[in-house]
Design a protein around this motif. Structure first.
Motif, PDB file in Angstrom:
ATOM      1  N   ALA A 504       0.842  -1.028   0.097  1.00 37.47           N
ATOM      2  CA  ALA A 504       0.004   0.114   0.020  1.00 37.47           C
ATOM      3  C   ALA A 504       0.779   1.200   0.094  1.00 37.47           C
ATOM      4  CB  ALA A 504      -0.998   0.129   1.119  1.00 37.47           C
ATOM      5  N   SER A 505       0.464   2.158  -0.886  1.00 39.97           N
ATOM      6  CA  SER A 505       1.194   3.664  -0.698  1.00 39.97           C
ATOM      7  C   SER A 505       0.011   4.428   0.043  1.00 39.97           C
ATOM      8  CB  SER A 505       1.376   4.064  -2.275  1.00 39.97           C
ATOM      9  OG  SER A 505       2.045   5.189  -1.934  1.00 39.97           O
ATOM     10  N   GLN A 506      -1.282   4.690  -0.600  1.00 33.56           N
ATOM     11  CA  GLN A 506      -2.229   5.581   0.010  1.00 33.56           C
ATOM     12  C   GLN A 506      -3.610   4.723   0.018  1.00 33.56           C
ATOM     13  OE1 GLN A 506      -1.706   8.590   1.380  1.00 33.56           O
ATOM     14  NE2 GLN A 506       0.615   8.690   0.488  1.00 33.56           N
ATOM     15  N   ILE A 521      -7.415   3.354  -3.334  1.00 36.25           N
ATOM     16  CA  ILE A 521      -6.226   2.859  -3.000  1.00 36.25           C
ATOM     17  C   ILE A 521      -5.253   2.951  -4.002  1.00 36.25           C
ATOM     18  CG2 ILE A 521      -4.999   0.555  -2.619  1.00 36.25           C
ATOM     19  CD1 ILE A 521      -7.727  -0.562  -1.476  1.00 36.25           C
ATOM     20  N   THR A 522      -4.056   3.535  -3.601  1.00 37.15           N
ATOM     21  CA  THR A 522      -2.739   3.418  -4.600  1.00 37.15           C
ATOM     22  C   THR A 522      -1.814   2.409  -3.764  1.00 37.15           C
ATOM     23  OG1 THR A 522      -1.498   5.181  -3.401  1.00 37.15           O
ATOM     24  CG2 THR A 522      -3.256   5.762  -5.154  1.00 37.15           C
ATOM     25  N   LEU A 523      -0.902   1.825  -5.018  1.00 35.43           N
ATOM     26  CA  LEU A 523       0.044   0.854  -4.386  1.00 35.43           C
ATOM     27  C   LEU A 523       1.436   1.456  -4.673  1.00 35.43           C
ATOM     28  CD1 LEU A 523      -1.755  -2.296  -6.120  1.00 35.43           C
ATOM     29  CD2 LEU A 523      -1.791  -1.381  -3.772  1.00 35.43           C
ATOM     30  N   GLN A 544      -0.837  -1.664 -15.939  1.00 30.90           N
ATOM     31  CA  GLN A 544      -1.161  -2.910 -16.276  1.00 30.90           C
ATOM     32  C   GLN A 544      -1.237  -3.768 -14.933  1.00 30.90           C
ATOM     33  OE1 GLN A 544       2.017  -3.587 -19.193  1.00 30.90           O
ATOM     34  NE2 GLN A 544       0.890  -4.151 -20.726  1.00 30.90           N
ATOM     35  N   ILE A 545      -0.262  -3.535 -14.306  1.00 30.22           N
ATOM     36  CA  ILE A 545       0.021  -4.363 -12.784  1.00 30.22           C
ATOM     37  C   ILE A 545      -1.260  -3.900 -11.996  1.00 30.22           C
ATOM     38  CG2 ILE A 545       1.284  -4.789 -10.695  1.00 30.22           C
ATOM     39  CD1 ILE A 545       3.804  -4.169 -12.359  1.00 30.22           C
ATOM     40  N   VAL A 546      -1.366  -2.814 -11.557  1.00 28.83           N
ATOM     41  CA  VAL A 546      -2.410  -2.300 -10.571  1.00 28.83           C
ATOM     42  C   VAL A 546      -3.839  -2.357 -11.013  1.00 28.83           C
ATOM     43  CG1 VAL A 546      -0.658  -1.043  -9.612  1.00 28.83           C
ATOM     44  CG2 VAL A 546      -2.314   0.373 -10.910  1.00 28.83           C
ATOM     45  N   THR A 547      -4.157  -2.661 -12.441  1.00 28.35           N
ATOM     46  CA  THR A 547      -5.326  -2.631 -13.086  1.00 28.35           C
ATOM     47  C   THR A 547      -5.749  -4.244 -13.365  1.00 28.35           C
ATOM     48  OG1 THR A 547      -4.403  -2.188 -15.142  1.00 28.35           O
ATOM     49  CG2 THR A 547      -5.567  -0.426 -13.647  1.00 28.35           C
ATOM     50  N   SER A 548      -4.816  -5.224 -13.180  1.00 24.95           N
ATOM     51  CA  SER A 548      -5.015  -6.404 -13.179  1.00 24.95           C
ATOM     52  C   SER A 548      -5.847  -7.267 -12.172  1.00 24.95           C
ATOM     53  CB  SER A 548      -3.670  -7.228 -13.254  1.00 24.95           C
ATOM     54  OG  SER A 548      -2.982  -7.339 -12.227  1.00 24.95           O
ATOM     55  N   ILE A 577      -8.580   0.829  -7.292  1.00 32.27           N
ATOM     56  CA  ILE A 577      -7.175   1.011  -7.205  1.00 32.27           C
ATOM     57  C   ILE A 577      -6.938   2.064  -8.330  1.00 32.27           C
ATOM     58  CG2 ILE A 577      -4.970  -0.199  -7.409  1.00 32.27           C
ATOM     59  CD1 ILE A 577      -6.238  -2.715  -6.688  1.00 32.27           C
ATOM     60  N   LEU A 578      -6.313   3.155  -7.919  1.00 36.86           N
ATOM     61  CA  LEU A 578      -5.881   4.308  -9.102  1.00 36.86           C
ATOM     62  C   LEU A 578      -4.731   3.505  -9.831  1.00 36.86           C
ATOM     63  CD1 LEU A 578      -5.960   7.493  -7.015  1.00 36.86           C
ATOM     64  CD2 LEU A 578      -7.958   6.550  -8.312  1.00 36.86           C
ATOM     65  N   ASP A 579      -4.748   4.086 -11.089  1.00 38.13           N
ATOM     66  CA  ASP A 579      -3.577   3.495 -12.250  1.00 38.13           C
ATOM     67  C   ASP A 579      -2.405   4.137 -11.805  1.00 38.13           C
ATOM     68  OD1 ASP A 579      -4.338   5.995 -13.225  1.00 38.13           O
ATOM     69  OD2 ASP A 579      -5.017   5.050 -15.073  1.00 38.13           O
TER      70      ASP A 579
END
Length: 615
Positions: A504-506, A521-523, A544-548, A577-579
């Protein structure tokens, strides 16, 4: 028997006999320790040091240069630069010239730079480089009566801009003609003289200038010295923005106590630098600790096998020992044997990443997750969480390193001389020598926050326990009520998630007047890239990763774990999850990495509304 704030031994004579001003404090330190190391700074691939005497020579030259330019007592000099030795020297010069520092982040947008320079009435601006000078040129007609711009990394044009070296040279000429010019300015300073105007970065609206007199900084430094947690034998690593009140107070402490400070504001160099500097303490915002925690734990999980099992075992042993030590005891028998082995194989290696000599870290500016704090403690790296605001000169409360003097989840005990009161609605009220004199040119805002008896309304909700530890619940303005009438404290939920999810970032919690709680959520880019490599997505872009689907499934598991620790009305039912991650540059975070909640929720209002439309 547990210690309490009333049991603490305090040398109150240090506070009572403190210097009249920052200039006096600096001069007394130079006299007491002329050849002692004062500051260390990077030069090329190495580090160079300045003794206290050498620091005085440069600061006095710069101070005399400001006098020669026409800067009068209490007039403002703006500093717009990253954390570096020239910032330190400039601030000392301003203090010794009897003027007042206006702090400006180098990331501040042009419009706000012009506003701060004009509103503060700054007569000189010391800018880091041509990029910062360009901001001033763009709004030259809005800056007020600026006498001169001084550029640290760059050349002057003679008429409007001069170089840092030229200012120093100008001052040396003045000192040759009038050797006592700077000391005379210091001699004239009183505790009530204005020392600093720090503009709150603000999550909404125009920033407000907080007026802090010399007495605020000398009190902060003396109060910390009086509780004996630092000495001349310590070494500080200082990377925090000196435009922020947390960084500024950490710059005052060595003047009072006399320890050396290594200065380098590049966040990407922290890990590399601490291994070389080997500090005994360092201040940081929670985001730094969260990143380290996330990076190391995910790295161990990715290793798998014996290494992961050994790390988990050693962490468990460290936590068990940490709990015993916090209560004032020491491990014995089999636990002591296991701890020696765990320390040799794992824990000492983690400490080695920070130079191996850290006695404690200090965390401030936002809430620190308790799980993250306990993990660091298990590694043998105690984090002392503190609390304060720009309006209280940073430190009002701080945990102590001695057994019984800290409590995870709290921000510790008040500094000697600071009073606390909890209002009927739970708001924390503070009174003491560190409290501001008011907001610059804003009498109505000052009256709304600071009453006639000197009590400052912090805007934070909290409670003090029977041992004197203060716990912050949330920002008063951030608390919201769902449509079902239940109150939710978003900051606590957000902090807890960061301790649960190492990627997690935010986390931004929403739900004011809504049927249920949702979240954005941001990673963390580095952590999620490592995760992707272990999950068949090596080489894929962050988007691509965070929207998978795999990332969504992974995050859902951590959200479920979070929800299991929350009341039903606090649980997150929907999330997106934001991109991309949030950033200071995009206006999502303040320069001190605090979330601009209203800015972010407004920016993504359509996405949040979808959750409730679908329900």
């Amino acid at each position: 028997m547990a210690r309490s704030a009333t049991d603490e031994k305090v040398d109150r004579s240090i506070i009572e006999n403190r210097a009249p001003s920052v200039g006096h404090m600096f001069r007394e330190r130079v006299q007491a320790l002329p050849q002692g190391e004062a500051f260390r700074h990077p030069v090329g691939d190495g580090w160079e040091s300045l003794t206290w005497s050498q620091t005085r020579d440069r600061a006095y030259a710069l101070a005399a240069g400001l006098v020669e330019l026409g800067v009068q007592p209490e007039e403002r000099v703006a500093l717009m630069s990253s954390t570096r030795i020239e910032w330190v020297l400039s601030d000392l010069a301003v203090m010794c010239a009897g003027a007042a520092t206006t702090t400006i982040y180098p990331t501040t947008i042009t419009e706000d730079v012009a506003y701060i320079v004009a509103d503060s009435g700054s007569r000189v601006v010391i800018a880091e480089d041509d990029e910062q000078v360009a901001k001033l040129r763009e709004r030259a007609g809005e800056l007020g009566e600026v006498l001169k711009v001084v550029v640290v990394d760059g050349q002057g044009d003679g008429e409007h801009v001069m170089s840092f070296a030229e200012l120093e040279e100008l001052g040396r000429g003045r000192l040759e003609r009038e050797p006592d010019v700077v000391d005379a300015r210091i001699d004239a300073l009183t505790p009530e003289h204005l020392a600093t105007i720090i503009y709150t970065s603000g999550t909404t609206g125009r920033p407000k200038g907080v007026r802090l007199p010399h007495s605020a900084w000398t009190y902060e430094a003396a109060a910390v010295a009086s509780i004996g947690i630092l000495s001349q034998d310590d070494v500080q690593y200082l990377w925090l923005p000196l435009a922020h009140v947390f960084g500024k107070v950490l710059l005052a402490l060595p003047l009072q106590i006399g320890f050396p400070t290594a200065v380098d504001g590049r966040p990407d160099k922290i890990v590399e630098n601490v291994a070389v500097v080997q500090p005994t303490f360092m201040g940081a915002a929670p985001r730094i600790f969260e990143k380290v925690y996330g990076k190391i734990t995910t790295m161990m999980m990715d290793e798998g096998g014996v290494k992961a099992k050994l790390f988990t075992w050693a962490s468990g042993v460290g936590k068990e020992v940490g709990e015993i030590r916090a209560a004032g005891g020491q491990p014995g028998g089999l636990l002591a044997t296991k701890y020696r082995l765990a320390d040799k194989l794992v824990l000492s290696k983690i400490r080695g990443r920070f130079g191996g000599k850290v006695r404690f870290f200090i965390s401030g500016s936002a809430a620190l997750n308790t799980d993250v704090a306990r993990w660091f403690d298990a590694m043998g790296l105690l984090i002392l969480e503190g609390y304060g605001l720009t309006e209280t000169s940073a430190a009002s409360f701080v945990n102590r390193p001695a057994p019984g003097g800290y409590k995870f989840g709290s921000v510790g005990w008040p500094l000697p001389g600071t009073e606390v009161r909890i209002a009927e609605d739970g708001e924390i009220l503070l009174r003491g020598p560190g409290v501001m004199e008011g907001y610059h040119q804003l009498p109505e805002e000052t009256a709304a926050s600071l009453d006639a008896d000197g009590w400052f309304a912090t805007g934070d909700i909290g409670e003090v326990d029977e041992l004197g530890f203060l716990t912050i619940t949330d920002r008063k303005k951030d608390l919201f009520k769902t449509s079902g009438g239940k109150y939710v404290a978003p900051s606590l939920i957000e902090s807890r998630f960061k301790g649960i999810c190492p990627y997690a970032s935010q986390l931004i919690v929403e739900g004011d007047g809504r049927k249920f709680v949702s979240a954005l959520i941001t990673l963390e880019p580095e952590a999620i890239s490592a995760w992707a490599a272990q999950n068949g997505m090596a080489g894929d872009s962050y988007h691509q990763i965070v929207t998978s689907d795999k990332a969504r499934e992974m995050v859902q598991g951590y959200v479920d774990e979070l929800n299991s620790q929350l009341n039903r009305w606090e649980q997150i039912r929907e999330f997106h999850i934001l991109d991309h991650d949030l950033s200071v540059e995009e206006g999502d975070l303040t320069p001190s990495m605090k979330l601009k909640r209203k800015v972010v929720t407004t920016k993504y209002r359509d996405k949040l509304d979808e959750f409730y439309a679908e329900s």
